[in-house]
Design a protein around this motif. Structure first.
Motif, PDB file in Angstrom:
ATOM      1  N   VAL A  97     -37.056  -4.241 -56.963  1.00 16.75           N
ATOM      2  CA  VAL A  97     -37.768  -3.627 -55.846  1.00 16.75           C
ATOM      3  C   VAL A  97     -37.364  -4.286 -54.527  1.00 16.75           C
ATOM      4  O   VAL A  97     -37.434  -3.655 -53.458  1.00 16.75           O
ATOM      5  N   VAL A  98     -36.907  -5.541 -54.585  1.00 22.74           N
ATOM      6  CA  VAL A  98     -36.523  -6.267 -53.358  1.00 22.74           C
ATOM      7  C   VAL A  98     -35.287  -5.650 -52.707  1.00 22.74           C
ATOM      8  O   VAL A  98     -35.332  -5.251 -51.536  1.00 22.74           O
ATOM      9  N   PRO A  99     -34.147  -5.549 -53.426  1.00 22.66           N
ATOM     10  CA  PRO A  99     -33.017  -4.850 -52.790  1.00 22.66           C
ATOM     11  C   PRO A  99     -33.342  -3.386 -52.492  1.00 22.66           C
ATOM     12  O   PRO A  99     -32.766  -2.801 -51.570  1.00 22.66           O
ATOM     13  N   GLY A 100     -34.263  -2.818 -53.254  1.00 18.67           N
ATOM     14  CA  GLY A 100     -34.668  -1.444 -52.975  1.00 18.67           C
ATOM     15  C   GLY A 100     -35.318  -1.312 -51.614  1.00 18.67           C
ATOM     16  O   GLY A 100     -35.014  -0.383 -50.844  1.00 18.67           O
ATOM     17  N   VAL A 101     -36.206  -2.228 -51.284  1.00 21.29           N
ATOM     18  CA  VAL A 101     -36.851  -2.206 -49.971  1.00 21.29           C
ATOM     19  C   VAL A 101     -35.832  -2.405 -48.863  1.00 21.29           C
ATOM     20  O   VAL A 101     -35.880  -1.750 -47.810  1.00 21.29           O
TER      21      VAL A 101
END
Length: 249
Positions: free
Chosen positions: A58-62
Motif C-alpha cells: 500500500v506504501v508504493p501504491g500511495v
C-alpha cells in the motif's frame, strides 16, 4: 465499433480513464499472484523490509497514486504525459485497494476473512469505473442533437438511480448484490428491497426498535449463510486466497 470508440472514448477524453482502469486490474491481478507465491515460498519474490519493518505494498501504491494524480493534473491533455500519469495512478490504486482492508481495520488482515473486503473494494471500483467508461454521458461529446441529448440524459438518470440502489444495498450489508448491481441494475434493486443483514449499519440504525423485523433479518441471514456459505467461501478462496485460520498454522 470504430465510430463508438471515437465518439465515446476518444472524443470525450476517456482514454486516460481506460488506461487507469486497465492498469488497476493488471496491478491487482499481478499483486495477488505475487503475494500467493510469497506465501507459498515459491519463486524469487520475498517480502520487502526496511529496518526490520515490513513495507506493505500500500506504501508504493500511495506514492504512485499521488504522483500520478498530480502529474495528470499538471499534464492536462498532453498526449503521452497524461497517459503515463493515468497508468501510474491506476497501478497505485490497484496496490492500495489490494490492501484496503489493512487501511480499514488498521491491522494486517490480508489473509483473514476481513481481508476479503479488499477484493470487494476492487470489484466495486472496477465496476463503477467501467460504468463511467462505457456510459453515454453527454459531457465532452460534440454536436449532440436534441434527440441524442435526451437519450444520453435518460441514460445518466438511470445510472444515478441505480447508484442510489447500490448504495442502499451496501448500507444494508448486501455487498455482493451491490457490487453486481453496478453492472446489472435489477440486482441492485433486489438488494435495496430485501431485509438488511443484522450486522449492517442499516439494521443497527433502523431495526433497533423493531425487534420483529430484526428477528426476521437474523433468521433470513442464517438460512442464506447455511445454503450459500460454502459456495461463497470457495469462490472467495479462489480470488482472495485461503484465510490464515483455514490454511495456516
Amino acid at each position: 465499433m470504430e465510430h463508438w470508440w471515437e465518439r465515446n472514448i476518444i472524443e470525450p477524453g476517456k482514454l486516460p480513464l481506460l488506461l487507469a482502469l486497465t492498469a488497476l486490474v493488471c496491478a491487482f491481478v499481478v499483486t495477488r499472484g505475487v503475494t500467493r507465491l510469497i506465501r507459498a515460498g515459491r519463486g524469487p519474490f520475498r517480502d520487502v523490509s526496511a529496518g526490520g519493518t515490513h513495507v506493505h505494498h500500500v506504501v508504493p501504491g500511495v506514492v504512485l497514486m499521488t504522483a500520478g494524480g498530480f502529474c495528470g493534473l499538471a499534464a492536462g491533455n498532453r498526449g503521452w504525459a497524461v497517459a503515463a500519469a493515468a497508468v501510474a495512478f491506476g497501478v497505485g490504486t490497484g496496490l492500495v485497494l489490494d490492501e484496503f482492508a489493512l487501511v480499514l481495520y488498521l491491522h494486517d488482515v490480508y489473509w483473514s476473512d476481513q481481508g476479503r473486503r479488499s477484493v470487494e473494494a476492487v470489484v466495486l471500483t472496477v465496476a463503477l469505473a467501467g460504468t463511467l467508461l462505457i456510459g453515454f454521458a453527454p459531457l465532452g461529446v460534440d454536436d449532440v442533437d436534441p434527440e441524442e441529448r435526451l437519450t444520453r440524459g435518460g441514460a445518466v438518470l438511470t445510472v444515478l438511480i441505480n447508484v442510489l440502489f447500490v448504495l442502499v444495498a451496501l448500507v444494508k450489508g448486501k455487498t455482493r448484490l451491490g457490487v453486481a448491481g453496478v453492472l446489472v441494475p435489477p440486482v441492485a434493486l433486489v438488494g435495496a428491497l430485501r431485509l438488511a443483514r443484522p450486522d449492517s449499519l442499516w439494521a443497527r440504525r433502523l431495526y433497533a426498535r423493531r425487534p420483529r423485523t430484526r428477528a426476521r433479518a437474523e433468521r433470513r441471514a442464517r438460512a442464506h449463510d447455511a445454503r450459500w456459505g460454502r459456495v461463497r467461501r470457495r469462490f472467495q478462496q479462489v480470488v482472495a486466497g485461503i484465510p490464515r485460520d483455514a490454511g495456516d498454522a
